[in-house]
Design a protein around this motif. Structure first.
Motif: not given
Length: 270
Positions: A183-194, A148-159
């Motif tokens: 991976f097929a339904y991977q959300p955009e970076e800088n979004s809330a994530g799934l 989970a090195i990319l938590n900063r790329m979502s607003s909900t700690n998606y990683s």
């Protein structure tokens, strides 16, 4: 001389009549106010009914759209899961990796990934067929390390949330199907994530037990596993995902040709 009584003039008669008769001006004003009030109330009630009706219509439309979206999601995920060979080895979870394949395989491929990472998605797509073939042939064992090195790329700690979910899925032996679907339904970076609900829907469609997955996701049962994996990633000196190693040798180019050549060389060296 007898007094003569004056007759009221016609104007005074009309005036007195207006003041005293039941149908006079005051009565007319009262009637007007009552009628106007009734009309106003009717308009207000009609407006409320119209608003409620519009709101209900919107709710029904939203529910129908949501149901359609869920149905499409399930169909898409089931198709992804069906593409994995029926005899592909089930995953197991150790303290530091998700393991897939025969322990006696001559080649170990370590893959450090983040479920929010677009490059991980791309690498997996290009390497999937090769790795599946080699794993099923007994030549390769996979050690997958979600981090989970990319938590900063979502607003909900998606990683962290998606990493937790995919480890939950790996415990049920179906990591590969779940990973591929996420991976097929991977959300955009800088979004809330799934949402967690969506993660569960995808996992269930991929063949996971709903009750177990729901509990594992909602309670973040594998959160500490993901935290430890992320710390190990940093301790090893890695700085980006995917980080791929073949028998301990780190890949540098990130291409399928590099991976294929490294696996062949490692097999030949055994």
């Amino acid at each position: 001389m007898a007094k003569t009584t004056k007759k009221p003039t016609s104007t005074r008669v009309v005036s007195n009549a207006r003041k005293s008769a039941p149908g006079g001006r005051r009565s007319q004003q009262t009637t007007f106010i009552i009628v106007a009030s009734v009309i106003a109330v009717a308009v207000i009630i009609g407006g409320i009914i119209a608003i409620n009706r519009a709101s209900n219509d919107k709710a029904k439309t939203a529910a129908a759209n949501d149901a359609k979206s869920v149905a499409e999601l399930k169909a898409g995920v089931k198709k992804i899961a069906a593409a994995i060979p029926a005899d592909f080895p089930k995953s197991t979870v150790t303290p530091d990796a998700i393991v897939i394949g025969n322990e006696a395989a001559p080649v170990t491929v370590d893959m450090w990934i983040d479920m929010q990472c677009p490059a991980c998605k791309q690498y997996e797509a290009q390497a999937e067929d090769t790795l599946q073939k080699d794993v099923m042939a007994g030549d390769v064992i996979l050690h997958v390390h979600p981090t989970a090195i990319l938590n900063r790329m979502s607003s909900t700690n998606y990683s962290s949330r998606a990493g937790n979910a995919v480890v939950c899925g790996a415990q049920q032996g179906k990591f590969t199907a779940f990973q591929n679907a996420l991976f097929a339904y991977q959300p955009e970076e800088n979004s809330a994530g799934l949402t967690d609900k969506k993660l569960i829907q995808i996992g269930v469609a991929a063949g996971l037990d709903e009750a177990s997955l729901t509990t594992c996701v909602n309670k973040s049962e594998q959160a500490s596993w993901i935290d430890n994996s992320t710390k190990a990633f940093a301790k090893n000196g890695y700085n980006s995902t995917p980080t791929v190693l073949v028998n301990g040798k780190q890949m540098q180019q990130g291409t399928l040709d590099e991976l294929t050549a490294a696996i062949a060389a490692a097999k030949a060296a055994k």
